[in-house]
Design a protein around this motif. Structure first.
Motif, PDB file in Angstrom:
ATOM      1  N   ALA A  86       0.795  -1.231   0.000  1.00  9.82           N
ATOM      2  CA  ALA A  86       0.000   0.000   0.000  1.00  9.82           C
ATOM      3  C   ALA A  86       0.825   1.277   0.000  1.00  9.82           C
ATOM      4  N   LEU A 118      -2.731   3.589 -11.855  1.00  9.00           N
ATOM      5  CA  LEU A 118      -3.720   3.928 -10.832  1.00  9.00           C
ATOM      6  C   LEU A 118      -3.084   3.808  -9.460  1.00  9.00           C
ATOM      7  N   GLN A 119      -3.250   4.822  -8.643  1.00  6.75           N
ATOM      8  CA  GLN A 119      -2.773   4.737  -7.267  1.00  6.75           C
ATOM      9  C   GLN A 119      -3.662   3.762  -6.502  1.00  6.75           C
ATOM     10  N   SER A 120      -3.079   2.686  -6.013  1.00 10.25           N
ATOM     11  CA  SER A 120      -3.854   1.641  -5.339  1.00 10.25           C
ATOM     12  C   SER A 120      -2.911   0.728  -4.587  1.00 10.25           C
ATOM     13  N   GLY A 149      -8.260  -3.909  -4.854  1.00 10.16           N
ATOM     14  CA  GLY A 149      -9.346  -3.033  -4.436  1.00 10.16           C
ATOM     15  C   GLY A 149      -9.072  -2.219  -3.197  1.00 10.16           C
ATOM     16  N   ARG A 150      -7.841  -2.215  -2.712  1.00  8.75           N
ATOM     17  CA  ARG A 150      -7.496  -1.440  -1.511  1.00  8.75           C
ATOM     18  C   ARG A 150      -6.779  -0.162  -1.912  1.00  8.75           C
ATOM     19  N   PRO A 151      -7.019   0.923  -1.205  1.00 11.48           N
ATOM     20  CA  PRO A 151      -6.360   2.188  -1.553  1.00 11.48           C
ATOM     21  C   PRO A 151      -4.886   2.179  -1.168  1.00 11.48           C
ATOM     22  N   GLY A 152      -4.095   2.949  -1.894  1.00 12.89           N
ATOM     23  CA  GLY A 152      -2.701   3.138  -1.530  1.00 12.89           C
ATOM     24  C   GLY A 152      -2.578   4.144  -0.396  1.00 12.89           C
ATOM     25  N   VAL A 187      -8.962  -3.796  -9.752  1.00 12.34           N
ATOM     26  CA  VAL A 187      -8.435  -2.532 -10.244  1.00 12.34           C
ATOM     27  C   VAL A 187      -9.543  -1.677 -10.843  1.00 12.34           C
ATOM     28  N   GLN A 193     -11.430   3.209  -9.887  1.00 11.25           N
ATOM     29  CA  GLN A 193     -11.553   2.486  -8.637  1.00 11.25           C
ATOM     30  C   GLN A 193     -12.922   2.774  -8.054  1.00 11.25           C
ATOM     31  N   HIS A 234     -15.816   1.717  -5.155  1.00 16.16           N
ATOM     32  CA  HIS A 234     -16.194   1.045  -3.919  1.00 16.16           C
ATOM     33  C   HIS A 234     -17.598   1.520  -3.580  1.00 16.16           C
TER      34      HIS A 234
END
Length: 782
Positions: free
Chosen positions: A162, A174-176, A180-183, A291, A302, A304
């Motif tokens: 992360a 993509l910042q990640s 499916g989890r945020p960076g 993603v 992204q 959610h």
């Protein structure tokens, strides 16, 4: 628990990140009676498996066995959610044999979540850690985006991929944090401000394919092993005594307050199930396309939906302790599940599957005589495949036990095998410049021993065929993991590449492959306890330290969690040496040598690999397990009885009739190639199978084991020579300049650790040893 209640609550330990390292750290600390807070950005991603949903493999299985021996969770979780069980290297010696379990991705995460939610002293919140709080050289807590500042006596950072994570598909970025989890860019900046040197690393994952679009008729099948090999004592005990094992299993997990509940289940299960009902399983979009975007789309987004739709729940939260955010399904419903148009329940409700004629039940006969629904279906010679099984969000019928989703080892699914072709190689060669890896998008070092397919093409241009295993991801998803096809190519090139593989000519994509680049710290900044040398009370574990793999992460998480708890209690730390376990080998490698690429465990990294086998992990680590108290008392007592049984039998055989040269005829007979204990006339019928295995290995490899024991004595001697933290290496003129520089950079704690530093040769160690002894003499005289 609302935001204010979390901020006002006193925590001993805060664990940042809910992956494999974070779960082990949080469970270990809380089970050692420390008030622990686990912070995760996605509650339904706790213990998730963003890459291959398997546990174990060569050398990695040794780590899992050691985790189980110390009372950790990974081995149990894998055993109780396994879909395929195999023993690797059966034709070779016991030192390199390994267990590998293909797990159900959904159930693995769900069972780990159930374990976390039902553990005493452990609170879980959904939030993002944006910084570490510290005063002087001591960590004092964390700063979060929603809950603000949270004080703690120790902090364990287990952020995985992360830290400034960026996903690449061709030239899309993509910042990640992946899956499916945020960076987390703020936390990365916070660590920089504290003086940590960060470096970029890279890993990746293959696409996910729809099972119905694969032609299994031409592909060979790799069956599951029967009886299944297990990692954990809990699963082995369950197999021995299935009746009444349900509650016993939870007792083995450290549920000290578990009591008999209604329907013959455990009360803690009911609590866990109640909490789990508020957490929605990932839907097809979140689970199969982490993603973002639909398969075949032209951009990455992204999405959610649950958090976007119910963002206000962050403030109100779930009033039950341990959960601060409620998750709704896509229509905003909560609770047990809802009725759909065909009368079937979703969420956690029970769902029955109908065939085309409207029949229900366990399975219906198809034209080729194989069952559908909850059964299996044959595809030519491919054997059993997971077609026709329930989909995501239809996972667990209400009333089932989240800790025991099915009988361990009962699934036994087949894995189909295929291979790439010259056409596959040519497609990738033609589009190398379009990949993120070779197109200049990625600067981080990738995993040498788990390469992307572009790497295989570049490094082995003469090889047209590369093995591909088509592995199931879950009983509740049509997703197939094509192991061996990780890449960072554009979407259209990925489709062309996949369709060139036998059996995948018409494969449909559920998720495109991607590479992910992220920050990690320099692991040489850490002590053997995984505590920072720079900031007291700050521990690191997992991919944050530069490792790759679930198993390496979980092992570090356990060590970090245990040592954080011991530090809070003012007790001596747990330090596992290279001579004792693969955990010790890994940590010593990390803190001494560091790594400039994702570190992976191999048996060849261990000097004593014949002694550090998977089969004797619980015997090797019994002393540590007793001291930290995470494993159940029964497990430890059984291990002590086994150790005594083995010791007595070895002594009895060694004391047998003399062969005239001072040795024993019996021991000589046992040492012959191919000798088995049961074939000996002096064999005891009452000796347990486990003890027989240890006795046979002892006599078969006795000379080599004795040689390793002598090496271990030298290692222990060197490890007992401590180097003062304030030592000035520049003052030791007999040391080479390069050695002075490297010793000053790493600042080893023992002579053994100093001997492991690249560039520090044996002559330098001899000089340092003499200098230390002289200083000790001067100190005693003074």
């Amino acid at each position: 628990m609302d935001v204010q209640a979390v901020c006002n609550k006193a925590f001993d330990i805060v664990v940042v990140g809910g992956g494999h390292a974070g779960c082990e750290a949080a469970l270990a600390a809380s089970r050692m009676d420390c008030r622990t807070l686990l912070i995760t950005t996605r509650l339904n991603k706790i213990g998730c498996m963003p890459c291959n949903p398997s546990v174990g493999g060569l050398a990695k299985s040794h780590l899992v066995a050691e985790i189980d021996a110390l009372g950790g969770e990974m081995g149990r979780n894998a055993d109780f959610t396994g879909l395929q069980f195999r023993t690797l290297n059966t034709s070779r010696g016991p030192a390199v044999r390994a267990t590998r379990i293909q797990c159900d991705k959904v159930l693995y995460s769900m069972r780990m979540l159930a374990t976390v939610l039902s553990t005493r002293n452990l609170t879980v919140i959904e939030d993002e850690c944006v910084g570490i709080l510290w005063h002087g050289d001591v960590a004092t807590g964390v700063k979060t985006r929603i809950h603000g500042e949270i004080e703690a006596k120790a902090v364990v950072v287990t952020t995985g991929t992360a830290l400034k994570g960026v996903i690449f598909i061709g030239h899309e970025a993509l910042q990640s944090g992946g899956d499916g989890r945020p960076g987390s860019a703020p936390l990365s900046e916070s660590l920089k401000e504290m003086g940590f040197e960060l470096r970029r690393l890279k890993t990746g994952t293959p696409p996910r394919l729809h099972v119905d679009s694969i032609d299994f008729s031409r592909l060979p099948c790799q069956p599951s092993e029967d009886p299944p090999p297990f990692f954990s004592e809990a699963a082995r005990r369950w197999r021995q005594d299935a009746e009444g094992a349900a509650c016993a299993t939870w007792h083995m997990q450290g549920g000290k307050d578990a009591a008999e509940g209604k329907d013959g289940e455990c009360a803690t299960w009911h609590k866990a199930r109640e909490l789990l009902w508020s957490v929605r399983l990932p839907n097809d979009e979140a689970f199969l396309a982490p993603v973002g975007g639909e398969a075949g789309g032209d951009r990455i987004t992204q999405r959610h939906k649950d958090t976007e739709k119910d963002g206000e729940e962050h403030e109100n939260g779930d009033e039950r302790e341990g959960v601060t955010q409620r998750h709704r399904d896509t229509e905003g419903n909560t609770g047990e599940g809802r009725e759909t148009s065909d009368g079937e329940g979703e969420g956690w409700g029970t769902q029955r599957h109908r065939d085309t004629e409207g029949n229900t039940g366990e399975g219906t006969e198809t034209s080729d005589g194989e069952g559908e629904g909850w059964g299996t279906q044959r595809h030519g010679d491919a054997g059993k495949v997971w077609n026709g099984l329930p989909r995501v969000n239809q996972a667990v019928p209400r009333g089932t036990n989240p800790f025991l989703p099915f009988a361990p080892g009962s699934q036994g699914l087949c894995v189909a095998l295929t291979h790439t072709s010259a056409k596959t190689r040519d497609i990738v060669s033609k589009h190398l410049a379009d990949s993120a890896l070779y197109g200049g998008m990625i600067s981080g070092a990738g995993a040498r021993y788990c390469p992307s397919f572009e790497d295989k093409v570049v490094k082995f241009p003469s090889h047209a065929e590369h093995h591909v295993a088509l592995e199931p991801e879950s009983l509740f998803s049509p997703s197939v993991y094509p192991n061996g096809l990780s890449n960072s190519l554009p979407r259209d090139v990925q489709e062309e590449m996949i369709h060139s593989v036998e059996g995948l000519e018409h494969a449909r994509f559920l998720q495109y492959a991607y590479a992910i680049e992220y920050d990690s710290i320099d692991s040489r900044e850490l002590r053997a306890t995984l505590e920072s040398k720079r900031i007291h009370g700050l521990f690191f574990a997992g991919q944050t330290n530069g490792t790759s793999g679930y198993e390496e992460a979980a092992a570090q998480g356990l060590v970090a969690g245990v040592n954080a708890a011991l530090a809070v209690k003012g007790l001596p730390p747990m330090v596992i040496s290279r001579a004792e376990a693969y955990i010790g080998v890994m940590i010593d490698d990390l803190i001494t040598k560091g790594t400039d690429e994702p570190y992976r465990m191999f048996t060849s990294r261990a000097e004593r690999r014949l002694s550090l086998r998977q089969d004797n992990a619980k015997l090797r680590l019994l002393t540590h397990a007793r001291e930290i108290g995470l494993a159940s008392g029964k497990q430890l007592d059984d291990t002590e009885r086994l150790a005594e049984e083995v010791r007595q039998e070895i002594e009895r055989i060694d004391g047998g009739p003399s062969d005239g040269s001072g040795g024993s005829v019996w021991s000589r007979a046992m040492s012959r190639p191919g000798a088995t204990y049961r074939s000996m006339p002096f064999a005891k019928p009452s000796l347990s199978p486990e003890a027989i295995e240890q006795v046979e290995i002892h006599f078969r490899y006795r000379g080599y084991l004795a040689q390793e024991d002598r090496l271990a004595e030298k290692m222990a001697r060197d490890a007992s020579v401590y180097i003062p933290a304030e030592i000035d290496y520049n003052a030791i003129s007999a040391l080479r300049y390069e050695s002075r520089e490297k010793l000053a950079r790493v600042r080893p704690e023992t002579l053994r650790q100093a001997s492991r530093i690249p560039g520090v040769n044996p002559a330098d160690i001899a000089v340092l040893d003499i200098w230390l002894h002289r200083q000790e003499k001067l100190k005693r005289k003074g």
